[in-house]
Design an enzyme around this catalytic site. Structure first.
Site, PDB file in Angstrom:
ATOM      1  N   CYS A 280     -16.653  21.946 -37.130  1.00 44.55           N
ATOM      2  CA  CYS A 280     -17.562  22.405 -38.173  1.00 44.55           C
ATOM      3  C   CYS A 280     -17.031  22.050 -39.548  1.00 44.55           C
ATOM      4  O   CYS A 280     -16.651  22.926 -40.327  1.00 44.55           O
ATOM      5  CB  CYS A 280     -17.771  23.897 -38.044  1.00 44.55           C
ATOM      6  SG  CYS A 280     -18.528  24.267 -36.467  1.00 44.55           S
TER       7      CYS A 280
ATOM      8  N   GLU B 247      15.302   5.087 -37.625  1.00 40.16           N
ATOM      9  CA  GLU B 247      14.593   6.166 -36.925  1.00 40.16           C
ATOM     10  C   GLU B 247      13.097   5.884 -36.758  1.00 40.16           C
ATOM     11  O   GLU B 247      12.270   6.556 -37.359  1.00 40.16           O
ATOM     12  CB  GLU B 247      14.764   7.474 -37.705  1.00 40.16           C
ATOM     13  CG  GLU B 247      16.201   7.877 -37.902  1.00 40.16           C
ATOM     14  CD  GLU B 247      16.364   9.070 -38.831  1.00 40.16           C
ATOM     15  OE1 GLU B 247      17.371   9.777 -38.680  1.00 40.16           O
ATOM     16  OE2 GLU B 247      15.500   9.299 -39.699  1.00 40.16           O
ATOM     17  N   PRO B 248      12.732   4.899 -35.963  1.00 40.86           N
ATOM     18  CA  PRO B 248      11.305   4.638 -35.770  1.00 40.86           C
ATOM     19  C   PRO B 248      10.650   5.701 -34.888  1.00 40.86           C
ATOM     20  O   PRO B 248      11.200   6.072 -33.851  1.00 40.86           O
ATOM     21  CB  PRO B 248      11.290   3.280 -35.054  1.00 40.86           C
ATOM     22  CG  PRO B 248      12.597   3.233 -34.329  1.00 40.86           C
ATOM     23  CD  PRO B 248      13.579   4.004 -35.162  1.00 40.86           C
TER      24      PRO B 248
ATOM     25  N   TYR C 238      -5.604  11.845 -44.266  1.00 40.99           N
ATOM     26  CA  TYR C 238      -5.137  10.709 -45.076  1.00 40.99           C
ATOM     27  C   TYR C 238      -6.201   9.644 -45.269  1.00 40.99           C
ATOM     28  O   TYR C 238      -5.901   8.569 -45.765  1.00 40.99           O
ATOM     29  CB  TYR C 238      -3.949  10.007 -44.398  1.00 40.99           C
ATOM     30  CG  TYR C 238      -2.849  10.876 -43.890  1.00 40.99           C
ATOM     31  CD1 TYR C 238      -2.124  11.702 -44.760  1.00 40.99           C
ATOM     32  CD2 TYR C 238      -2.491  10.868 -42.554  1.00 40.99           C
ATOM     33  CE1 TYR C 238      -1.084  12.488 -44.284  1.00 40.99           C
ATOM     34  CE2 TYR C 238      -1.452  11.655 -42.068  1.00 40.99           C
ATOM     35  CZ  TYR C 238      -0.763  12.468 -42.953  1.00 40.99           C
ATOM     36  OH  TYR C 238       0.258  13.228 -42.470  1.00 40.99           O
TER      37      TYR C 238
END
Ligand SMILES: *Cc1c(COP(=O)(O)O)cnc(C)c1O
Length: 477
Positions: free
Chosen positions: A405, A330-331, A378
Site C-alpha cells: 500500500c 570485502e565483496p 534508492y
C-alpha cells in the site's frame, strides 16, 4: 531519492524509456551479464536455473521466491579468491577475501564461503550467530560496525573472531574491558575514514567526513586511535587498518586514493610505535550489472588493478617490501548479487493514461518492496523477463510494481515485457541476491519469501517461507 509517502511519485514522467534501455530486438533475450551463469530457457521458453525450470520451482515452493544458483555463487567466490591471489602474491604475499555477510547470509551460504576458502565479514551479533551456527572458523571472521554492543563484543571475543574493527574511542575502552574479562587479547583493526566517497562511476575526495563510521584521518583521530589501542597491549593487539568507501563502484580511482591514505597512515603508525601491522583492508563495494547500463569489472581484472595501485603506493612510501602488510577486500554484492533471481507471479495489469497520448503499463506482482526495497529506497534500476513461457508478442514498456500500500512500491521501474503478458505468468528479476532478502520486511504483514538453492537439476530450501503463523507467533495479544 528518499522513501516517500503515497502520492503520484513518477507522474512527472511521460512514460518513455530511460535512454539506457534500448527497444529489444528479442524481448525473450537474456543478457548473460545480468543472470546467474547457469541460466537458460527450455524448449517451451521456460527459464531454467541450476538445471531446474522455474515453473516447477513455482509449483513446488510458491511465489515470490528467491532462487539462488549455488554453482554461480561458488564460482564468483572462487573468482575473487583466485583473481586476487595471483596479482597480490608478489605485492603482499596473499590477499584475503572477506565475504560481506550483510549482503545475504544463511548457514548454508556461510558454509559455502568457508569451503571456497574465503573469510567472512559480519556486522552484528545476529550475523555472527549465523556464522557460529554454520561452524565458520572463528579466526577467519571479522566483525565491524559503528555501535557494537558489549554483548556483541563478548560474543565475538568468546568465539575468538580473527579481527574486530574498532570504530570509536569508547569502543576501544569497551573492547579492552571485555577482552580482559575473558582473559583474551583481542585482534583489532582501526576503521579509518579515508575521505573518499565513491558512487558508481565517480568518487568524491572529501576534506572532512560527515558520516558515522570510523576515525577521521583529517584531524589525526586515526593515529590517536592507534595510540589508544596500543595503550591496552595486555588486552588488544593492533593488527591493521580498515576502510570502506561505498557501494556499487565501477572503477578503481576511489580505491587508489583510499589505498594511498591507508598506506601512508600505516607507515606513520608503524614508525611512531616501532611496530609492524600485518593488514590493510580496502573494503568492498564492487559493482554488479543490474541492467545493460552497468559494466562491472571481472574479479581478476579488479584484483590486478588493485594489486598494481597498492604496489605503487607501497613503493612511493619507500619501505622495505618485507614490511608491506597483506591486503584484504570485502565483496558482498559482487559475489551474491548476480547469483539470485526473484520469481514473481503476475497479477493485475493496468494501462494508465498519462495524458498527451502517453500511457504506462503497470504490471503488479505478488511481492514488492517487502522482498526488494532497493528500488523504493534508492531508485535502483532492475531488469526482468517473462519466465514461464515463450512469447512472440511485441515488446511493451512496462513498470513492475508490488502489492503493497504505497505508490513507491516499485520492483522494476522500466523494462520491456511482451505485450501479451497476462495474470498467472511468471516473471524473473535478476541480481536480487544482495540486499534484498537481507533488507526485507513484513510490511502489510506479508510473510517473507523463501530462499531456494538450485544446483545440478535439484532444488532445496535454504531459508523457508515465513507464514502468517510465524508473524502471529510474535503477537502476544
Ligand atoms: C557493506 C560493506 C561491505 C560490502 O559492500 P558490497 O557493496 O556488498 O560489496 C564491505 N565492507 C564493509 C565495511 C561494509 O560496510
Amino acid at each position: 531519492m528518499r522513501a516517500h509517502e503515497a502520492g503520484a511519485l513518477h507522474a512527472e514522467g511521460y512514460g518513455g524509456p530511460p535512454i539506457w534501455l534500448p527497444y529489444p530486438g528479442d524481448v525473450m533475450e537474456l543478457l548473460p551479464q545480468l543472470w546467474p551463469s547457469t541460466i537458460g530457457r527450455d524448449a517451451d521458453g521456460r527459464l531454467t536455473v541450476g538445471g531446474v525450470d522455474v515453473v516447477t520451482l513455482a509449483r513446488e515452493f510458491g511465489t515470490p521466491a528467491y532462487v539462488l544458483d549455488e554453482e554461480d555463487f561458488r564460482m564468483r567466490a572462487r573468482a575473487f579468491r583466485d583473481g586476487f591471489a595471483a596479482p597480490f602474491e608478489p605485492v603482499s604475499g596473499r590477499a584475503d577475501i572477506y565475504y560481506a555477510g550483510k549482503a545475504f547470509l544463511c548457514t548454508a551460504v556461510a558454509r559455502w564461503v568457508a569451503e571456497e576458502g574465503l573469510c567472512l565479514d559480519v556486522c552484528s551479533g545476529g550475523e555472527l550467530a549465523v556464522a557460529q551456527r554454520a561452524g565458520f572458523p572463528a579466526e577467519r571472521i571479522g566483525l565491524h560496525g559503528n555501535n557494537k554492543s558489549v554483548a556483541e563484543l563478548e560474543q565475538a571475543v568468546s568465539y575468538g573472531v580473527g579481527r574486530i574493527v574498532v570504530d570509536s574511542f569508547e569502543e576501544i575502552e569497551r573492547l579492552a574491558d571485555v577482552a580482559r574479562r575473558h582473559g583474551a587479547v583481542a585482534p583489532v583493526m582501526i576503521r579509518v575514514t579515508v575521505g573518499v566517497e565513491a558512487h558508481t562511476h565517480e568518487f568524491i575526495a572529501t576534506g572532512h567526513e560527515d558520516q558515522k563510521f570510523g576515525f577521521s584521518l583529517q584531524n589525526g583521530q586515526a593515529a590517536q586511535a592507534a595510540r589508544a589501542v596500543l595503550r591496552h597491549s595486555d588486552a588488544l593487539r593492533l593488527g591493521g587498518l580498515h576502510s570502506h568507501i561505498g557501494s556499487q563502484i565501477f572503477d578503481t580511482g576511489g580505491f587508489e586514493l583510499a589505498a594511498r591514505r591507508l598506506v601512508q597512515l600505516h607507515a606513520a603508525v608503524c614508525a611512531e610505535h616501532g611496530i609492524a601491522m600485518e593488514e590493510i583492508d580496502l573494503g568492498g563495494g564492487f559493482g554488479i550489472a543490474y541492467t545493460s547500463q552497468h559494466t562491472p569489472m571481472a574479479p581478476g581484472e579488479l584484483g590486478a588493478q588493485l594489486a598494481d595501485l597498492v604496489e605503487r603506493e607501497f613503493t612511493a612510501i619507500g619501505d622495505d617490501p618485507s614490511s608491506w602488510p597483506r591486503v584484504s577486500v570485502e565483496p558482498g554484492r559482487a559475489i551474491v548479487g548476480p547469483s539470485t533471481v526473484t520469481l514473481y507471479e503476475v497479477g493485475t495489469i493496468k494501462e494508465v493514461d498519462l495524458g498527451d497520448g502517453h500511457a504506462r503499463t503497470y504490471v503488479s506482482v505478488d511481492g514488492g518492496m517487502s522482498d526488494n526495497v532497493r528500488t523504493a529506497l534508492y531508485e535502483a534500476d532492475y531488469s526482468c523477463t517473462l519466465a514461464s513461457r515463450r512469447s512472440d508478442a511485441a515488446p511493451r514498456l512496462s513498470r513492475v510494481v508490488g502489492k503493497h500500500c504505497e505508490s513507491g512500491d516499485i520492483v522494476v521501474l522500466d523494462e520491456y515485457l511482451p505485450a501479451d503478458l497476462r495474470p498467472g505468468d511468471l516473471i524473473a528479476v535478476p541480481g536480487t541476491g544482495a540486499y534484498c532478502r537481507a533488507l526485507s520486511s513484513q510490511y502489510n504483514h506479508t510473510p517473507r519469501p523463501p530462499v531456494i538453492a538450485v544446483r545440478d537439476g535439484s532444488a532445496r530450501v535454504l531459508v523457508r517461507r515465513e507464514t502468517v503463523d510465524d508473524l502471529l507467533a510474535l503477537d502476544l495479544g
